[in-house]
Design a protein around this motif. Structure first.
Motif, mmCIF file in Angstrom:
data_model
loop_
_atom_site.group_PDB
_atom_site.id
_atom_site.type_symbol
_atom_site.label_atom_id
_atom_site.label_comp_id
_atom_site.label_asym_id
_atom_site.label_seq_id
_atom_site.Cartn_x
_atom_site.Cartn_y
_atom_site.Cartn_z
ATOM 1 N N ILE A 208 0.781 -0.995 0.137
ATOM 2 C CA ILE A 208 0.112 -0.072 0.085
ATOM 3 C C ILE A 208 1.051 1.166 0.114
ATOM 4 O O ILE A 208 0.645 2.230 -0.847
ATOM 5 C CB ILE A 208 -0.902 0.014 1.331
ATOM 6 N N SER A 209 1.885 1.271 0.964
ATOM 7 C CA SER A 209 2.805 2.757 0.840
ATOM 8 C C SER A 209 3.343 2.734 -0.514
ATOM 9 O O SER A 209 3.057 4.074 -1.049
ATOM 10 C CB SER A 209 3.932 2.395 1.984
ATOM 11 N N ALA A 215 0.659 5.556 -7.265
ATOM 12 C CA ALA A 215 -0.435 6.269 -7.709
ATOM 13 C C ALA A 215 -0.639 7.496 -7.775
ATOM 14 O O ALA A 215 -0.944 8.504 -8.802
ATOM 15 C CB ALA A 215 -1.727 5.935 -6.815
ATOM 16 N N LEU A 216 0.005 8.353 -6.785
ATOM 17 C CA LEU A 216 0.025 10.045 -6.793
ATOM 18 C C LEU A 216 1.209 10.463 -7.740
ATOM 19 O O LEU A 216 0.854 11.441 -8.349
ATOM 20 C CB LEU A 216 0.742 10.196 -5.435
ATOM 21 N N GLN A 217 2.163 9.611 -8.093
ATOM 22 C CA GLN A 217 3.022 9.890 -9.350
ATOM 23 C C GLN A 217 2.468 9.814 -10.500
ATOM 24 O O GLN A 217 2.703 10.656 -11.429
ATOM 25 C CB GLN A 217 4.318 8.851 -9.146
ATOM 26 N N THR A 218 1.657 8.761 -10.607
ATOM 27 C CA THR A 218 0.841 8.478 -11.965
ATOM 28 C C THR A 218 0.019 9.665 -12.217
ATOM 29 O O THR A 218 -0.180 10.150 -13.495
ATOM 30 C CB THR A 218 -0.025 7.024 -12.055
ATOM 31 N N ARG A 224 9.246 17.637 -7.351
ATOM 32 C CA ARG A 224 10.308 17.858 -6.210
ATOM 33 C C ARG A 224 10.111 18.557 -4.919
ATOM 34 O O ARG A 224 10.543 17.924 -3.889
ATOM 35 C CB ARG A 224 11.510 18.547 -6.868
ATOM 36 N N ASN A 225 9.183 19.292 -5.043
ATOM 37 C CA ASN A 225 8.750 20.048 -3.818
ATOM 38 C C ASN A 225 7.712 19.243 -2.922
ATOM 39 O O ASN A 225 7.437 19.915 -1.856
ATOM 40 C CB ASN A 225 8.090 21.574 -4.253
ATOM 41 N N THR A 226 6.923 18.342 -3.461
ATOM 42 C CA THR A 226 6.080 17.547 -2.839
ATOM 43 C C THR A 226 6.493 16.206 -2.709
ATOM 44 O O THR A 226 5.656 15.236 -1.836
ATOM 45 C CB THR A 226 4.665 17.304 -3.780
ATOM 46 N N GLN A 231 5.958 10.933 0.445
ATOM 47 C CA GLN A 231 6.645 9.885 1.164
ATOM 48 C C GLN A 231 5.614 9.618 2.413
ATOM 49 O O GLN A 231 5.534 8.574 2.938
ATOM 50 C CB GLN A 231 8.024 10.062 1.074
ATOM 51 N N VAL A 232 5.590 10.789 3.201
ATOM 52 C CA VAL A 232 4.892 10.682 4.584
ATOM 53 C C VAL A 232 3.812 10.184 4.495
ATOM 54 O O VAL A 232 3.244 9.732 5.350
ATOM 55 C CB VAL A 232 5.262 12.252 5.120
#
Length: 264
Positions: A208-209, A215-218, A224-226, A231-232
């Motif tokens: 899941i992690s 998924a957020l990358q897709t 770079r700023n997020t 990751q958190v």
């Protein structure tokens, strides 16, 4: 010739993006389902009556619009379809990554993501095997762990709206219900079953992690700023699911949950 190659590459890229989106969307549904499922499991702390009533409510939800267990069967079919989409997408992406592994870019990328990729792949296999076992135990009930009597069923009379009734004249139907609380209790009274469950849930949370991050990358949210924030968030989602799923079995094994009252 160059234009043909360029067109083919563009199509391959677009197809890969679509496959990644399908994998991300199916993964988001899984995470939502798992959080709701883990929340339902926490009702074991409210006692046998509350937990079994919750399980019965899932079967009678939206009656009489849907038949008995109608919602559960809809969810099962949707989840099976999403599992197939997720697995097929993962296999296709895995195959494409293997085919492109010779390029300098892919070699550099594989060094950065090798551990995560192996975790997701092996974790996915562990999860698939555990899901099959989990369904065999709690849904189909032919893989019985602990006291076999906990898996026995009894007849319950329901009104047309799905409410439990005691007067046979008021009953619209008679259904066969089990004792989910007793099944959970007898299963996790065994330390080795808690250990197996912990390994499966651990693999799930790593999956899941990484899945939330991917998924957020897709979706284009990873910049770079997020990157640190994402990751958190990914780690916290995995940790939340880990704690929610492990709390009931650990509490049962530690004797913090009362033993069930078996039907006579």
């Amino acid at each position: 010739m160059a234009n043909t190659t360029l067109t083919t590459d563009n199509r391959a890229i677009k197809t890969t993006v679509i496959i990644k989106q399908a994998m991300a969307i199916s993964g988001v549904f899984f995470v939502g389902f798992l959080i709701l499922h883990a929340y339902g499991n926490l009702k074991v702390f409210l006692g046998q009556t509350n937990y079994n009533e919750y399980a019965l409510h899932l079967r009678t939800f939206l009656m009489p619009i849907l038949p008995y267990e109608g919602l559960l069967w809809i969810l099962r079919v949707v989840l099976i379809a999403l599992i197939l989409v997720h697995i097929i997408s993962a296999l296709v992406l895995w195959h494409r990554a293997s085919a492109a592994r010779g390029s300098r870019y892919m070699m550099k990328k594989s060094l950065a993501t090798a551990y995560a990729a192996r975790t997701v792949r092996w974790g996915g296999i562990i999860l698939l095997l555990f899901i099959i076992f989990h369904l065999a135990q709690f849904t189909l009930k032919f893989a019985k762990i602990g006291d076999a009597a906990a898996y026995d069923s009894h007849e319950v009379m329901l009104s047309a709206s799905g409410a439990v009734v005691t007067d046979e004249a008021m009953s619209a139907m008679t259904v066969t219900e089990g004792n989910p609380y007793a099944m959970m209790f007898t299963t996790f009274s065994n330390w080795w079953m808690v250990l197996i469950y912990a390994i499966a849930v651990g693999a799930l949370c790593l999956h899941i992690s990484h899945g939330v991050w991917s998924a957020l990358q897709t979706m284009g949210w990873l910049r770079r700023n997020t990157q640190g924030t994402i990751q958190v968030i990914s780690g916290l989602v995995g940790l939340l699911v880990l704690v929610m799923f492990l709390a009931p079995p650990v509490a049962i094994l530690a004797g913090l949950v009362p033993a069930p009252v078996m039907a006579v």
